[in-house]
Motif scaffolding. Structure first.
Motif, PDB file in Angstrom:
ATOM      1  N   VAL A 178      20.344  36.221  -8.560  1.00 47.02           N
ATOM      2  CA  VAL A 178      20.108  36.981  -7.328  1.00 47.02           C
ATOM      3  C   VAL A 178      20.433  36.119  -6.112  1.00 47.02           C
ATOM      4  CG1 VAL A 178      18.289  38.020  -5.900  1.00 47.02           C
ATOM      5  CG2 VAL A 178      18.441  38.584  -8.328  1.00 47.02           C
ATOM      6  N   GLY A 179      19.976  34.871  -6.117  1.00 44.18           N
ATOM      7  CA  GLY A 179      20.275  33.966  -5.006  1.00 44.18           C
ATOM      8  C   GLY A 179      21.762  33.767  -4.810  1.00 44.18           C
ATOM      9  N   CYS A 180      22.494  33.634  -5.900  1.00 43.39           N
ATOM     10  CA  CYS A 180      23.944  33.455  -5.804  1.00 43.39           C
ATOM     11  C   CYS A 180      24.635  34.724  -5.301  1.00 43.39           C
ATOM     12  CB  CYS A 180      24.516  33.016  -7.145  1.00 43.39           C
ATOM     13  SG  CYS A 180      24.108  31.291  -7.513  1.00 43.39           S
ATOM     14  N   ALA A 181      24.134  35.876  -5.707  1.00 41.32           N
ATOM     15  CA  ALA A 181      24.695  37.133  -5.199  1.00 41.32           C
ATOM     16  C   ALA A 181      24.463  37.247  -3.691  1.00 41.32           C
ATOM     17  CB  ALA A 181      24.077  38.322  -5.929  1.00 41.32           C
ATOM     18  N   ILE A 182      23.281  36.872  -3.248  1.00 44.32           N
ATOM     19  CA  ILE A 182      22.993  36.911  -1.808  1.00 44.32           C
ATOM     20  C   ILE A 182      23.878  35.914  -1.068  1.00 44.32           C
ATOM     21  CG2 ILE A 182      21.225  36.491  -0.054  1.00 44.32           C
ATOM     22  CD1 ILE A 182      19.158  37.510  -2.141  1.00 44.32           C
ATOM     23  N   ILE A 183      24.124  34.758  -1.671  1.00 43.92           N
ATOM     24  CA  ILE A 183      25.031  33.778  -1.065  1.00 43.92           C
ATOM     25  C   ILE A 183      26.425  34.399  -0.907  1.00 43.92           C
ATOM     26  CG2 ILE A 183      26.311  31.630  -1.529  1.00 43.92           C
ATOM     27  CD1 ILE A 183      23.645  30.522  -2.708  1.00 43.92           C
ATOM     28  N   GLY A 184      26.882  35.134  -1.905  1.00 49.06           N
ATOM     29  CA  GLY A 184      28.192  35.792  -1.821  1.00 49.06           C
ATOM     30  C   GLY A 184      28.263  36.777  -0.666  1.00 49.06           C
ATOM     31  N   LEU A 229      28.185  34.781   2.668  1.00 45.14           N
ATOM     32  CA  LEU A 229      29.464  34.123   2.972  1.00 45.14           C
ATOM     33  C   LEU A 229      30.458  35.080   3.601  1.00 45.14           C
ATOM     34  CD1 LEU A 229      30.010  31.804  -0.122  1.00 45.14           C
ATOM     35  CD2 LEU A 229      29.723  31.109   2.254  1.00 45.14           C
ATOM     36  N   VAL A 230      30.554  36.275   3.055  1.00 44.74           N
ATOM     37  CA  VAL A 230      31.488  37.253   3.623  1.00 44.74           C
ATOM     38  C   VAL A 230      31.054  37.622   5.040  1.00 44.74           C
ATOM     39  CG1 VAL A 230      32.369  39.613   3.433  1.00 44.74           C
ATOM     40  CG2 VAL A 230      32.253  38.150   1.407  1.00 44.74           C
ATOM     41  N   LEU A 231      29.778  37.877   5.221  1.00 47.62           N
ATOM     42  CA  LEU A 231      29.293  38.289   6.537  1.00 47.62           C
ATOM     43  C   LEU A 231      29.531  37.227   7.605  1.00 47.62           C
ATOM     44  CD1 LEU A 231      25.946  40.091   5.627  1.00 47.62           C
ATOM     45  CD2 LEU A 231      28.155  41.128   6.194  1.00 47.62           C
ATOM     46  N   ILE A 232      29.223  35.974   7.292  1.00 47.07           N
ATOM     47  CA  ILE A 232      29.325  34.948   8.341  1.00 47.07           C
ATOM     48  C   ILE A 232      30.715  34.338   8.486  1.00 47.07           C
ATOM     49  CG2 ILE A 232      26.876  34.376   8.238  1.00 47.07           C
ATOM     50  CD1 ILE A 232      27.725  31.754   6.831  1.00 47.07           C
ATOM     51  N   THR A 233      31.587  34.566   7.523  1.00 45.73           N
ATOM     52  CA  THR A 233      32.933  34.002   7.666  1.00 45.73           C
ATOM     53  C   THR A 233      33.986  35.060   7.970  1.00 45.73           C
ATOM     54  OG1 THR A 233      33.373  34.106   5.294  1.00 45.73           O
ATOM     55  CG2 THR A 233      32.449  32.041   6.148  1.00 45.73           C
ATOM     56  N   GLY A 259      21.453  29.797   4.603  1.00 36.25           N
ATOM     57  CA  GLY A 259      22.230  29.311   3.463  1.00 36.25           C
ATOM     58  C   GLY A 259      21.603  28.102   2.782  1.00 36.25           C
ATOM     59  N   THR A 260      21.376  27.050   3.556  1.00 37.20           N
ATOM     60  CA  THR A 260      20.816  25.826   2.980  1.00 37.20           C
ATOM     61  C   THR A 260      19.320  25.947   2.759  1.00 37.20           C
ATOM     62  OG1 THR A 260      22.518  24.554   4.133  1.00 37.20           O
ATOM     63  CG2 THR A 260      20.616  23.332   3.291  1.00 37.20           C
ATOM     64  N   GLY A 261      18.613  26.467   3.751  1.00 34.94           N
ATOM     65  CA  GLY A 261      17.161  26.541   3.675  1.00 34.94           C
ATOM     66  C   GLY A 261      16.648  27.621   2.743  1.00 34.94           C
ATOM     67  N   VAL A 262      16.766  28.879   3.170  1.00 38.00           N
ATOM     68  CA  VAL A 262      16.190  29.991   2.395  1.00 38.00           C
ATOM     69  C   VAL A 262      16.805  30.069   0.999  1.00 38.00           C
ATOM     70  CG1 VAL A 262      15.885  32.491   2.267  1.00 38.00           C
ATOM     71  CG2 VAL A 262      15.579  31.334   4.457  1.00 38.00           C
ATOM     72  N   LEU A 263      18.125  30.156   0.931  1.00 37.20           N
ATOM     73  CA  LEU A 263      18.758  30.317  -0.384  1.00 37.20           C
ATOM     74  C   LEU A 263      18.719  29.028  -1.201  1.00 37.20           C
ATOM     75  CD1 LEU A 263      21.699  32.664   0.594  1.00 37.20           C
ATOM     76  CD2 LEU A 263      19.561  33.248  -0.569  1.00 37.20           C
ATOM     77  N   GLY A 264      18.762  27.886  -0.532  1.00 43.73           N
ATOM     78  CA  GLY A 264      18.611  26.614  -1.247  1.00 43.73           C
ATOM     79  C   GLY A 264      17.214  26.453  -1.821  1.00 43.73           C
ATOM     80  N   ALA A 312      28.071  36.108 -10.150  1.00 46.81           N
ATOM     81  CA  ALA A 312      27.278  36.799  -9.121  1.00 46.81           C
ATOM     82  C   ALA A 312      27.851  36.557  -7.732  1.00 46.81           C
ATOM     83  CB  ALA A 312      25.824  36.350  -9.190  1.00 46.81           C
ATOM     84  N   VAL A 313      28.234  35.320  -7.436  1.00 45.40           N
ATOM     85  CA  VAL A 313      28.835  35.021  -6.130  1.00 45.40           C
ATOM     86  C   VAL A 313      30.134  35.800  -5.968  1.00 45.40           C
ATOM     87  CG1 VAL A 313      29.931  33.245  -4.703  1.00 45.40           C
ATOM     88  CG2 VAL A 313      27.822  32.724  -5.916  1.00 45.40           C
ATOM     89  N   TRP A 314      31.003  35.721  -6.953  1.00 40.25           N
ATOM     90  CA  TRP A 314      32.298  36.384  -6.865  1.00 40.25           C
ATOM     91  C   TRP A 314      32.135  37.902  -6.745  1.00 40.25           C
ATOM     92  CZ3 TRP A 314      34.458  40.013 -10.117  1.00 40.25           C
ATOM     93  CH2 TRP A 314      35.775  40.361  -9.821  1.00 40.25           C
ATOM     94  N   ALA A 315      31.307  38.499  -7.595  1.00 40.65           N
ATOM     95  CA  ALA A 315      31.124  39.958  -7.576  1.00 40.65           C
ATOM     96  C   ALA A 315      30.499  40.419  -6.260  1.00 40.65           C
ATOM     97  CB  ALA A 315      30.259  40.386  -8.757  1.00 40.65           C
ATOM     98  N   ALA A 316      29.538  39.671  -5.756  1.00 41.48           N
ATOM     99  CA  ALA A 316      28.901  40.044  -4.492  1.00 41.48           C
ATOM    100  C   ALA A 316      29.884  39.943  -3.329  1.00 41.48           C
ATOM    101  CB  ALA A 316      27.679  39.175  -4.239  1.00 41.48           C
ATOM    102  N   MET A 317      30.722  38.917  -3.340  1.00 46.93           N
ATOM    103  CA  MET A 317      31.729  38.795  -2.284  1.00 46.93           C
ATOM    104  C   MET A 317      32.722  39.947  -2.353  1.00 46.93           C
ATOM    105  SD  MET A 317      32.461  34.677  -2.183  1.00 46.93           S
ATOM    106  CE  MET A 317      33.525  34.741  -0.744  1.00 46.93           C
TER     107      MET A 317
END
Length: 168
Positions: A73-79, A82-86, A100-105, A143-148
């Motif tokens: 789930v954390g990796c999906a949220i990271i995905g 990443l799209v939103l902020i980049t 990114g670093t704090g909450v998801l880390g 999860a990262v790839w699919a979420a992105m």
């Protein structure tokens, strides 16, 4: 012996207000705020992970499904993030460190993953331990790839930089 004229340091003088005080380094411009938001975000993320472990208790001898799910789930949220902020907007300079670093880390956890792997090995469940070791990496990266990909599809964007939308 007196000092020579070239040794004297003169303070700058503002013609309206007099001597100009030396410039102070603002604590809001350096690394202090970054460290602060990472700490607050990390506390929030770790608290959320702890909450997940209370909601879905994994017995010591069981497969560590909770940590696998938390990391996925954390990796999906990271995905998504990443799209939103980049690709969608330019985020405030403290957004990446906070979220990114704090909450998801703090939410995702390599340490619990390593402890669970070690516990499985110590319990003699070698095949399951290595399945968990490799499976978590595959699940997390997927999860990262699919979420992105899903975020780009939903928002109609591609990797063209901040604020760029896909041509239709």
């Amino acid at each position: 012996m007196g000092s020579s004229r070239s040794d004297v340091v003169h303070e700058p003088i503002d013609p309206d207000t007099g001597p100009v005080p030396p410039a102070r380094h603002s604590p809001w411009r350096g690394q202090g705020p970054v460290v602060g938001v990472v700490a607050v975000g990390g506390a929030l993320g770790a608290t959320a992970r702890y909450g997940a472990s209370l909601l879905w208790v994994t017995p010591p001898s069981a497969f560590p499904w909770t940590i696998l799910l938390v990391n996925a789930v954390g990796c999906a949220i990271i995905g998504v993030f990443l799209v939103l902020i980049t690709e969608m907007w330019t985020a405030h300079r403290l957004m990446r460190p906070f979220f990114g670093t704090g909450v998801l880390g703090g939410f995702t956890t390599f340490s619990a993953y390593a402890v669970d792997f070690t516990r499985l090995v110590q319990d003699g469940r070698i095949a399951i331990a290595f399945g968990y070791l490799l499976g978590t990496l595959v699940v997390a990266m997927t999860a990262v790839w699919a979420a992105m990909a899903a975020t780009r599809r939903v928002l109609g964007v591609y990797g063209g930089g901040p604020g760029r939308r896909a041509a239709r």
